[in-house]
Motif scaffolding. Structure first.
Motif, short mmCIF file in Angstrom:
data_model
loop_
_atom_site.label_atom_id
_atom_site.label_comp_id
_atom_site.label_asym_id
_atom_site.label_seq_id
_atom_site.Cartn_x
_atom_site.Cartn_y
_atom_site.Cartn_z
N TRP A 44 0.87 -1.25 0.01
CA TRP A 44 -0.09 -0.20 0.08
C TRP A 44 0.79 1.25 0.00
CZ3 TRP A 44 -1.16 3.88 3.77
CH2 TRP A 44 -2.20 4.80 3.35
N VAL A 45 1.90 1.27 0.66
CA VAL A 45 2.99 2.20 0.61
C VAL A 45 3.48 2.51 -0.42
CG1 VAL A 45 4.96 3.29 1.97
CG2 VAL A 45 3.26 2.13 3.32
N LEU A 46 4.05 1.53 -1.04
CA LEU A 46 4.55 1.61 -2.50
C LEU A 46 3.60 2.07 -3.56
CD1 LEU A 46 6.76 -1.44 -2.66
CD2 LEU A 46 7.52 0.77 -1.98
N CYS A 47 2.17 1.75 -3.36
CA CYS A 47 1.24 2.23 -4.26
C CYS A 47 1.13 3.80 -4.09
CB CYS A 47 0.01 1.60 -4.00
SG CYS A 47 -1.43 2.17 -5.23
N CYS A 48 1.14 4.28 -2.87
CA CYS A 48 1.04 5.40 -2.61
C CYS A 48 2.18 6.53 -3.10
CB CYS A 48 1.19 6.07 -0.99
SG CYS A 48 -0.54 5.24 -0.26
N VAL A 49 3.57 5.99 -3.06
CA VAL A 49 4.44 6.49 -3.74
C VAL A 49 4.58 6.62 -5.06
CG1 VAL A 49 7.04 6.33 -4.11
CG2 VAL A 49 6.15 5.77 -1.70
N ALA A 50 3.87 5.62 -6.04
CA ALA A 50 3.72 5.44 -7.23
C ALA A 50 2.89 6.60 -7.73
CB ALA A 50 3.25 4.07 -7.74
N ASN A 51 1.59 6.50 -6.80
CA ASN A 51 0.74 7.61 -7.13
C ASN A 51 1.11 8.98 -7.19
OD1 ASN A 51 -1.40 5.63 -7.92
ND2 ASN A 51 -2.26 5.71 -5.78
N GLY A 52 2.02 9.22 -5.96
CA GLY A 52 2.47 10.66 -5.79
C GLY A 52 3.30 10.80 -7.01
N SER A 53 4.07 9.92 -7.54
CA SER A 53 4.99 10.06 -8.67
C SER A 53 4.62 10.60 -9.97
CB SER A 53 5.98 9.07 -8.87
OG SER A 53 6.67 9.33 -10.13
N ARG A 54 3.29 10.07 -10.05
CA ARG A 54 2.60 10.27 -11.54
C ARG A 54 1.30 11.35 -11.35
NH1 ARG A 54 1.23 4.79 -11.02
NH2 ARG A 54 -0.94 4.46 -9.88
N ARG A 55 1.12 11.80 -10.05
CA ARG A 55 0.03 12.79 -9.90
C ARG A 55 0.39 13.83 -9.18
NH1 ARG A 55 -4.18 9.44 -6.78
NH2 ARG A 55 -5.27 11.30 -6.98
N PRO A 56 1.03 14.97 -9.63
CA PRO A 56 1.68 16.14 -8.96
C PRO A 56 0.80 16.69 -7.85
CG PRO A 56 2.26 16.33 -11.24
CD PRO A 56 1.41 15.08 -10.96
N GLY A 57 -0.65 16.60 -8.29
CA GLY A 57 -1.55 17.37 -7.38
C GLY A 57 -2.15 16.58 -6.37
N TRP A 59 -2.67 14.14 -2.74
CA TRP A 59 -2.26 13.95 -1.52
C TRP A 59 -0.87 12.94 -1.23
CZ3 TRP A 59 -1.61 9.49 1.20
CH2 TRP A 59 -2.33 8.52 0.74
N GLU A 60 -0.82 12.21 -2.25
CA GLU A 60 0.46 11.46 -2.13
C GLU A 60 1.74 11.90 -2.36
OE1 GLU A 60 -3.15 8.25 -3.49
OE2 GLU A 60 -2.47 10.37 -3.81
N ARG A 61 1.33 13.08 -3.32
CA ARG A 61 2.83 13.82 -3.73
C ARG A 61 3.28 14.48 -2.72
NH1 ARG A 61 5.76 15.85 -8.19
NH2 ARG A 61 4.74 14.40 -9.29
N ASN A 62 2.45 14.89 -1.69
CA ASN A 62 2.75 15.65 -0.51
C ASN A 62 3.71 14.63 0.27
OD1 ASN A 62 1.58 18.07 -0.66
ND2 ASN A 62 -0.25 17.25 0.26
N VAL A 63 3.39 13.29 0.35
CA VAL A 63 4.22 12.22 1.18
C VAL A 63 5.44 12.11 0.66
CG1 VAL A 63 4.26 9.79 1.42
CG2 VAL A 63 2.13 11.09 1.72
N ILE A 64 5.52 12.10 -0.76
CA ILE A 64 6.81 11.86 -1.66
C ILE A 64 7.84 13.08 -1.66
CG2 ILE A 64 5.98 9.70 -3.03
CD1 ILE A 64 6.55 11.69 -5.40
N SER A 65 6.98 14.23 -1.61
CA SER A 65 7.77 15.52 -1.46
C SER A 65 8.39 15.70 -0.02
CB SER A 65 6.75 16.76 -1.55
OG SER A 65 6.29 16.92 -2.87
N ALA A 66 7.56 15.13 1.00
CA ALA A 66 8.21 14.98 2.47
C ALA A 66 9.35 14.31 2.43
CB ALA A 66 7.13 14.67 3.41
N MET A 67 9.44 13.16 1.58
CA MET A 67 10.59 12.46 1.70
C MET A 67 11.79 12.85 0.54
SD MET A 67 8.30 8.88 1.35
CE MET A 67 9.64 7.82 1.32
#
Length: 79
Positions: A44-57, A59-67
Motif C-alpha cells: 500500500w505504501v509503495l502504491c502511494c509513492v507511485a501515485n505521488g510520482s505520477r499525480r503532482p496534485g 495528497w500522495e505527492r505531499n508524501v513523496i515531497s516530504a521524503m
C-alpha cells in the motif's frame, strides 16, 4: 485485473518489528486504513509513492515531497 510483480526486500529487524506493531494497531483501531500484514502495508505504501510520482496534485505527492523524492525535472511536475 492488473499484473503483479513479486519483489524481495531486506529490512532491518527493528523496522520489521515496528511495521508489525503498526499493522496490529491498525487492526485494533475503529477507523483508518486496515491492513492484514506487513507485506500488505508495504504494498500500500509503495502504491502511494507511485501515485505521488505520477499525480503532482495528489495528497500522495505531499508524501513523496516530504521524503525528498520528486525529481527536479519538468517532466515530473506534469500530470
Amino acid at each position: 485485473m492488473s499484473e503483479t510483480v513479486v519483489i524481495q526486500l531486506e529490512v532491518d529487524a527493528a523496522i520489521h518489528r515496528e511495521l508489525r506493531y503498526l499493522v496490529a494497531l491498525l487492526q485494533r483501531g475503529p477507523d483508518g486504513h486496515r491492513v492484514g500484514s506487513v507485506p500488505t502495508l508495504i504494498s500500500w505504501v509503495l502504491c502511494c509513492v507511485a501515485n505521488g510520482s505520477r499525480r503532482p496534485g495528489s495528497w500522495e505527492r505531499n508524501v513523496i515531497s516530504a521524503m525528498g523524492l520528486p525529481s527536479e525535472c519538468d517532466e515530473h511536475h506534469v500530470y
